[in-house]
Design a protein around this motif. Structure first.
Motif, short mmCIF file in Angstrom:
data_model
loop_
_atom_site.label_atom_id
_atom_site.label_comp_id
_atom_site.label_asym_id
_atom_site.label_seq_id
_atom_site.Cartn_x
_atom_site.Cartn_y
_atom_site.Cartn_z
N UNK A 73 -15.74 -2.69 1.37
CA UNK A 73 -14.41 -2.15 1.68
C UNK A 73 -14.36 -0.69 1.25
N UNK A 74 -13.71 0.15 2.07
CA UNK A 74 -13.64 1.57 1.77
C UNK A 74 -12.19 2.02 1.61
N UNK A 75 -12.07 3.26 1.13
CA UNK A 75 -10.76 3.91 0.94
C UNK A 75 -9.85 3.05 0.06
N UNK A 76 -10.38 2.69 -1.10
CA UNK A 76 -9.65 1.80 -2.02
C UNK A 76 -8.78 2.57 -3.00
N UNK A 77 -8.83 3.91 -2.99
CA UNK A 77 -8.23 4.68 -4.07
C UNK A 77 -6.71 4.54 -4.17
N UNK A 78 -6.01 4.40 -3.04
CA UNK A 78 -4.55 4.34 -3.12
C UNK A 78 -4.05 3.01 -3.69
N UNK A 79 -4.66 1.91 -3.29
CA UNK A 79 -4.23 0.62 -3.84
C UNK A 79 -4.64 0.51 -5.31
N UNK A 80 -5.81 1.03 -5.68
CA UNK A 80 -6.19 1.03 -7.08
C UNK A 80 -5.27 1.93 -7.90
N UNK A 81 -4.87 3.06 -7.31
CA UNK A 81 -3.95 3.96 -7.99
C UNK A 81 -2.61 3.29 -8.24
N UNK A 82 -2.09 2.58 -7.24
CA UNK A 82 -0.81 1.89 -7.40
C UNK A 82 -0.87 0.83 -8.49
N UNK A 83 -1.93 0.03 -8.50
CA UNK A 83 -2.07 -1.02 -9.52
C UNK A 83 -2.23 -0.41 -10.91
#
Length: 309
Positions: A73-83
């Motif tokens: 899976x790519x472009x995970x930075x925004x969901x990881x940032x939110x969590x």
């Protein structure tokens, strides 16, 4: 204490690079699970990958996770940032496509969806990676640096673009869920009109549009609504940094500074930190009772396991 989601969150949209639609489902997870992706496929069994330093496959234009069999899976930075920004320690993220949906280009839709279901405290103390000495990575004039900091996590991000509508901008704050919601979550990803054709011919930015990306042209901002705030560019870089630093596997007790950084530099700093066992220790927060107050005191040592464990 550790926290997880109080309910299930579901979001659907296209990936900014591949342009492929995917369904993202965030679910509660038990204590000490961490953040785990479960990638489903039409023609094979689902595959699970924990967010850690070892799971990183690429960091060029986005943060990409996978295992020894390849990219998941790519472009995970925004969901990881939110969590991470909301202080959520444990979650299972189910996704049926190769890329996390870009949504409106920010973390705000994810934060709103999480806030709608809420979070719950769990019966396990939160562990932290406490930085003990300065770790610095340089790339030409760019640098990223983690320093010891006993008051939680402080973020200091500076950018410098040779463009009249961006220029030099700086964001600095002690991060908390309230600060993340207000100051960072709404900031959208951005790109330059002059780069669009080159990126698309290379297989990137195929899902990018004015609905999910701030587009910067020579004469100004192309989005009809303009910017959400004058320094939205540096705030988005800070949002990305929060997500990239979550690859450490545990929240940081540190002061992170970067200048002209990006996904690659953010990850290289985490990689350098965790490669040096003398640079950090794993601690938990213990509640110290006093006659007139109760406060969190950081620093009780824990066994120095690698953070992903």
């Amino acid at each position: 204490m550790q926290t997880t989601l109080a309910g299930t969150v579901e979001l659907t949209g296209v990936g900014v690079h591949g342009g492929i639609e995917a369904r993202l489902v965030l679910k509660p997870a038990s204590p000490d699970t961490g953040i785990v992706f479960l990638r489903s496929f039409a023609d094979q069994a689902p595959r699970k990958i924990s967010v850690s330093r070892q799971s990183v496959q690429a960091t060029d234009l986005a943060t990409v996770l996978g295992d020894k069999s390849g990219v998941l899976v790519s472009t995970v930075e925004h969901v990881l940032s939110a969590l991470s920004g909301l202080g959520i320690d444990n979650a299972l993220i189910e996704i049926d496509g190769p890329e996390v949906p870009i949504l409106d280009g920010s973390a705000a839709p994810i934060v709103s969806a999480i806030d709608a279901v809420g979070t719950v405290s769990q019966k396990a103390r939160r562990k932290y990676i406490k930085v003990l000495k300065t770790v610095r990575v340089e790339q030409g004039v760019s640098f990223g640096e983690l320093r010891p900091y006993d008051a939680g996590f402080r973020l200091e991000v500076e950018i410098d673009f040779d463009h009249a509508h961006i220029g030099r901008q700086r964001f600095a704050a002690n991060l908390s869920p309230a600060v993340f919601r207000r100051e960072l979550a709404p900031a959208r990803t951005f790109g330059f009109l002059k780069d669009v054709e080159r990126l698309r011919s290379a297989g990137y930015a195929r899902g990018a549009s004015l609905d999910n990306t701030v587009c910067v042209a020579d004469h100004g901002i192309l989005n009809p609504e303009g910017l959400r705030c004058p320094d939205e560019f540096v705030r988005h870089k800070a949002l990305d940094a929060v997500g990239d630093l979550a690859l450490a596997g545990l929240p940081l007790m540190a002061r992170y500074s970067s200048f002209r950084g990006g996904h690659k530099l953010n990850f290289q700093v985490i990689d350098a930190l965790l490669a040096d066992r003398s640079a950090y220790m794993v601690v938990d927060a213990v509640e110290e009772r006093r006659r007139d107050a109760a406060e969190l005191v950081f620093g009780q040592p824990m066994p120095a396991y690698a953070p992903e464990r």
